[in-house]
Design a protein around this motif. Structure first.
Motif, PDB file in Angstrom:
ATOM      1  N   GLU A 158      29.812 -20.040 -23.767  1.00  0.00           N
ATOM      2  CA  GLU A 158      28.889 -19.829 -22.655  1.00  0.00           C
ATOM      3  C   GLU A 158      29.608 -19.934 -21.318  1.00  0.00           C
ATOM      4  O   GLU A 158      29.438 -19.108 -20.426  1.00  0.00           O
ATOM      5  N   PHE A 159      30.452 -20.959 -21.165  1.00  0.00           N
ATOM      6  CA  PHE A 159      31.176 -21.134 -19.913  1.00  0.00           C
ATOM      7  C   PHE A 159      32.202 -20.023 -19.722  1.00  0.00           C
ATOM      8  O   PHE A 159      32.450 -19.568 -18.597  1.00  0.00           O
ATOM      9  N   GLU A 160      32.799 -19.591 -20.824  1.00  0.00           N
ATOM     10  CA  GLU A 160      33.751 -18.478 -20.740  1.00  0.00           C
ATOM     11  C   GLU A 160      33.084 -17.229 -20.192  1.00  0.00           C
ATOM     12  O   GLU A 160      33.677 -16.475 -19.412  1.00  0.00           O
ATOM     13  N   GLU A 161      31.806 -17.016 -20.573  1.00  0.00           N
ATOM     14  CA  GLU A 161      31.084 -15.849 -20.074  1.00  0.00           C
ATOM     15  C   GLU A 161      30.873 -15.949 -18.566  1.00  0.00           C
ATOM     16  O   GLU A 161      30.925 -14.946 -17.853  1.00  0.00           O
ATOM     17  N   TYR A 162      30.607 -17.159 -18.058  1.00  0.00           N
ATOM     18  CA  TYR A 162      30.469 -17.312 -16.613  1.00  0.00           C
ATOM     19  C   TYR A 162      31.770 -16.933 -15.909  1.00  0.00           C
ATOM     20  O   TYR A 162      31.764 -16.237 -14.888  1.00  0.00           O
ATOM     21  N   LEU A 163      32.889 -17.394 -16.447  1.00  0.00           N
ATOM     22  CA  LEU A 163      34.178 -17.059 -15.849  1.00  0.00           C
ATOM     23  C   LEU A 163      34.436 -15.564 -15.927  1.00  0.00           C
ATOM     24  O   LEU A 163      34.967 -14.952 -14.995  1.00  0.00           O
ATOM     25  N   ARG A 164      34.048 -14.979 -17.053  1.00  0.00           N
ATOM     26  CA  ARG A 164      34.239 -13.532 -17.221  1.00  0.00           C
ATOM     27  C   ARG A 164      33.425 -12.743 -16.197  1.00  0.00           C
ATOM     28  O   ARG A 164      33.861 -11.720 -15.672  1.00  0.00           O
TER      29      ARG A 164
END
Length: 414
Positions: A364-370
């Motif tokens: 989920e956090f990776e998606e925010y960074l993406r």
């Protein structure tokens, strides 16, 4: 072998890498255990559907490797825990799949733990394939091979798709063109029981959008897009309803909120906060601790008492020690600084150490960074997407491009 060919033909290098690693885990398991010592837990969801076809491919590859005839027996015992609160569509898909692929389906109508105890008592099993992924609530502390937890029957949990993301799951299902539960075409992205699962509002279609999407085959009667069109994997569980708090519970947001004007009530229900700022530049005096000052003023205005403010160096042990002390002495701990892409950004590592957990990739956090950096995001190699495992909750706000990271009563401002 059609599964292997479909993945190769997809030209999706990420999916191919995930597939290769999952197949290695399956191949290793089939080498360590006899067929009668292995079982597969199938629940009709998208993750276990992926695992089903990976296992089919793994068994086919093993027969090819051993030069066994194509019709040689290769069925793995399949366990299905049928509950009264399951969606009828999940039950139907499970039984249809078992018939279609000739699965040796064993239906258990008990809770997972009791059912496993009964199953292993009658038919000993040494390893069970599970469709667990790293973002699942029950994935805390697990690896590809993880012994069962204390108090559970002894067996090896095998998690071939532990490191798969939401987009990896759908990339596989679509590339291989295998059937999946039809609920996913109705806007469901994560399916639990009928009592805690609804279609994902991120896939809701209003009438104006429907008119502009004929290529999707969407009719005006269909209110939601299919699950594979969810662009943001961090919203996968947005259709899972949260349990409501007890009616008699009054949390600090109510007791100490600005709406509470009763002075005596505020005195009787004071909550203590600690504010920690991480950074060598603060200790050197190169920068002022403006955020710490701001947070203290805001907390005071809301009726909280700040019992400690501290500046901590860029050192994991120092951060861990301070958080361990303050998290037990305060109702909340607010932490700022030391979160980012630099080698000296150690806050999250300190939080993980304070609570005795590891840092693990968070989809989920990776998606925010993406969303912030687009294709330049390094994906699974992104160190910033590693959060304290099993204790992290992401708190969203419309004015924040990156959510606040909550680990129990510690709030990390990223």
């Amino acid at each position: 072998m059609e599964i292997c060919r479909a993945v190769d033909a997809s030209c999706d290098r990420r999916l191919q890498a995930k597939y290769k690693h999952a197949m290695f885990v399956i191949d290793r398991t089939l080498a360590l255990y006899r067929p009668d010592e292995v079982a597969f837990s199938f629940n009709g969801g998208k993750d276990s559907t992926v695992l089903l076809h990976l296992l089919r491919a793994g068994c086919a590859a093993l027969k090819s490797k051993l030069s066994l005839p194509a019709d040689a027996e290769d069925r793995i015992r399949t366990i299905y825990f049928e509950g009264p609160d399951a969606f009828p569509e999940i039950d139907s898909f499970t039984y249809e799949t078992a018939q279609e692929y000739n699965l040796e389906l064993e239906v258990l109508r008990q809770d997972f733990k009791s059912g496993l105890e009964a199953l292993l008592k009658n038919k000993p099993i040494k390893a069970i394939f599970l469709g667990t992924r790293i973002g699942d609530p029950n994935a805390v502390g697990q690896e590809q091979f993880s012994p069962s937890s204390t108090g559970w029957p002894p067996f090896m949990r095998v998690n071939p798709i532990l490191d798969w993301s939401y987009r990896d799951v759908w990339a596989f299902l679509l590339a291989c063109k295998v059937p999946y539960c039809k609920l996913y075409d109705q806007g469901y992205t994560s399916i639990g029981s009928v009592h805690d699962t609804v279609p994902n509002e991120a896939l809701y279609i209003d009438s104006s959008v429907e008119k502009d999407c004929p290529e999707l085959g969407l009719s005006r009667k269909k209110a939601y897009k299919p699950a594979y069109l969810l662009r943001d994997g961090r919203l996968e569980r947005a259709g899972r309803l949260r349990k409501q708090p007890r009616k008699d519970y009054q949390g600090p947001g109510v007791a100490n909120g600005v709406e509470n004007t009763d002075t005596q009530a505020n005195v009787d229900t004071l909550y203590a906060a600690s504010v920690l700022s991480v950074g060598d530049e603060l200790l050197r005096g190169d920068m002022d601790d403006q955020m710490g000052t701001f947070l203290s003023k805001e907390l005071f205005s809301l009726g909280w008492t700040v019992t400690r403010r501290a500046v901590v160096p860029n050192d994991i042990d120092a951060v861990a020690e301070e958080i361990e002390q303050r998290s037990s002495a305060s109702d909340i701990v607010l932490v700022c600084g030391g979160v980012g892409p630099l080698h000296c950004d150690v806050t999250l590592g300190g939080v993980a150490k304070a609570f005795g957990v590891r840092l693990a990739p968070d989809e989920e956090f990776e998606e925010y960074l993406r969303q912030l950096v687009g294709d330049n995001c390094a994906g699974d190699q992104n160190a910033m997407a590693r959060l304290p495992e099993g204790i992290t909750e992401l708190l969203h706000h419309k004015r924040l491009s990156i959510p606040v990271i909550k680990c129990r009563n510690v709030f990390v401002l990223s």
